[in-house]
Scaffold this active site. Structure first.
Site, mmCIF file in Angstrom:
data_model
loop_
_atom_site.group_PDB
_atom_site.id
_atom_site.type_symbol
_atom_site.label_atom_id
_atom_site.label_comp_id
_atom_site.label_asym_id
_atom_site.label_seq_id
_atom_site.Cartn_x
_atom_site.Cartn_y
_atom_site.Cartn_z
ATOM 1 N N TYR A 89 -39.269 -53.451 17.340
ATOM 2 C CA TYR A 89 -39.893 -54.749 17.046
ATOM 3 C C TYR A 89 -39.832 -55.106 15.565
ATOM 4 O O TYR A 89 -39.435 -54.303 14.737
ATOM 5 C CB TYR A 89 -41.295 -54.845 17.600
ATOM 6 C CG TYR A 89 -42.344 -53.853 17.157
ATOM 7 C CD1 TYR A 89 -43.457 -53.645 17.950
ATOM 8 C CD2 TYR A 89 -42.266 -53.145 15.956
ATOM 9 C CE1 TYR A 89 -44.466 -52.769 17.576
ATOM 10 C CE2 TYR A 89 -43.259 -52.279 15.566
ATOM 11 C CZ TYR A 89 -44.364 -52.090 16.385
ATOM 12 O OH TYR A 89 -45.352 -51.231 15.996
ATOM 13 N N GLU A 90 -40.208 -56.356 15.275
ATOM 14 C CA GLU A 90 -40.097 -56.919 13.915
ATOM 15 C C GLU A 90 -38.657 -56.908 13.409
ATOM 16 O O GLU A 90 -38.402 -56.746 12.208
ATOM 17 C CB GLU A 90 -41.006 -56.163 12.937
ATOM 18 C CG GLU A 90 -42.486 -56.245 13.272
ATOM 19 C CD GLU A 90 -43.025 -57.658 13.220
ATOM 20 O OE1 GLU A 90 -42.446 -58.503 12.506
ATOM 21 O OE2 GLU A 90 -44.027 -57.938 13.909
ATOM 22 N N GLY A 91 -37.698 -57.079 14.306
ATOM 23 C CA GLY A 91 -36.285 -56.998 13.929
ATOM 24 C C GLY A 91 -35.799 -55.587 14.131
ATOM 25 O O GLY A 91 -36.219 -54.679 13.417
ATOM 26 N N GLN B 104 -32.119 -55.101 10.556
ATOM 27 C CA GLN B 104 -32.576 -54.865 9.177
ATOM 28 C C GLN B 104 -31.407 -54.425 8.299
ATOM 29 O O GLN B 104 -31.285 -54.848 7.142
ATOM 30 C CB GLN B 104 -33.678 -53.802 9.163
ATOM 31 C CG GLN B 104 -34.906 -54.135 9.978
ATOM 32 C CD GLN B 104 -35.694 -55.298 9.432
ATOM 33 O OE1 GLN B 104 -35.639 -55.612 8.239
ATOM 34 N NE2 GLN B 104 -36.428 -55.980 10.299
#
Length: 293
Positions: free
Chosen positions: A141-143, A148
């Site tokens: 999650y969060e990319g 990233q």
């Protein structure tokens, strides 16, 4: 931060288990307890290897995230515009590195801590099985971590003419120059110097040259490049810690120096394996036809 936190609690849990668990005899007869039929597993080098891998890398990740957090504060609050700009550049450059590396390394550290506990680590008695399930999502999650890595090489590194990378290189160069004549610092400066040179070489030859011309090349090497960058940056930050610890007295500081030496000699060398894979590039993975998978 979730990666760092679960890495830390897994280390504490595995250490508590190891201090209580006896199994087999010490390989060195001098370390065998004559009053027991088996020795505490902390006498075994491989148990120490696993625990120290987790301990040293967790301390390094904490240093990295704390350093970025300090730069966030500087970027907001310093009175000097140039100082604020450099701090904000550092934050932008390292945000994908902190997210990706600390969740990936955190996951592997929790797994390593489970291994220390043997079969008990796989049961609910010692909580690590829960930590392992909890932390797996952090790489997604969060990319996802590969996103990233693509953000790092595709946006953060080339942004503003590579200004953030130059700011980071300036800091490493200052660290090496300021301590090159201090013999006490040689075990900490020399590994960082070597890692910095390797990072620069890979950046110039494999990113600025090959990946800039071929997006697939960049996609093939991005994740490994991010990890190489993270290991180098942590080496630099632990070198700064070593300088402080060398000028202090007490068990905390002597243990800190031992931990940093372990990182420099046993974890930082991972960069050489990563560099070899990066240099191999996309050729082998893109050689397969779809029906060959």
């Amino acid at each position: 931060i979730e990666g760092i936190a679960l890495s830390e609690i897994s280390y504490q849990t595995a250490l508590a288990f190891a201090k209580d668990r006896t199994q087999m005899r010490a390989l060195d007869p001098a370390k065998r307890d004559p009053n027991t039929k088996a020795d505490n597993i902390l006498v075994h080098p491989d148990v120490r290897r696993m625990l120290l891998n987790v301990k040293a890398s967790t301390e390094g990740m904490r240093a990295l995230s704390s350093w970025v957090a300090v730069n966030i504060d500087i970027g907001f609050n310093d009175e000097d515009e140039a100082v604020r700009q450099e701090a904000n550049d550092v934050v932008a450059l390292f945000t994908p590195i902190v997210k990706s590396y600390c969740t990936e390394r955190g996951f592997w550290n929790v797994s390593e801590a489970m291994q220390v506990c043997g079969g008990a680590g796989y049961t609910t008695d010692w909580c690590i099985e829960q930590y392992l399930r909890d932390i797996r999502i952090a790489m997604i999650y969060e990319g996802t971590n590969h996103i990233q890595a693509l953000d790092l090489i595709g946006r953060k590194l080339p942004s503003k003419g590579g200004r953030a990378m130059m700011a980071f290189n300036k800091r490493i160069t200052s660290f090496i120059r300021d301590h090159k004549d201090d013999e006490r610092m040689a075990p900490f400066v020399n590994p960082v110097k070597g890692a910095s040179k390797l990072l620069t070489e890979i950046t110039m030859n494999n990113l600025m040259s090959k990946a800039a011309q071929d997006p697939e090349e960049g996609g093939a090497i991005a994740s490994n490049y991010l990890n190489l960058f993270a290991l180098t940056a942590i080496g630099y930050l632990m070198g700064l810690q070593a300088k402080v610890a060398l000028d202090q007295e007490g068990k905390f500081y002597t243990t800190k120096l031992k931990t940093i030496r372990f990182y420099m000699d046993n974890i930082l060398p991972e960069i050489h394996g990563l560099a070899a894979i990066i240099r191999a590039g996309k050729a082998n993975m893109m050689a397969f036809e779809v029906d060959e998978f």
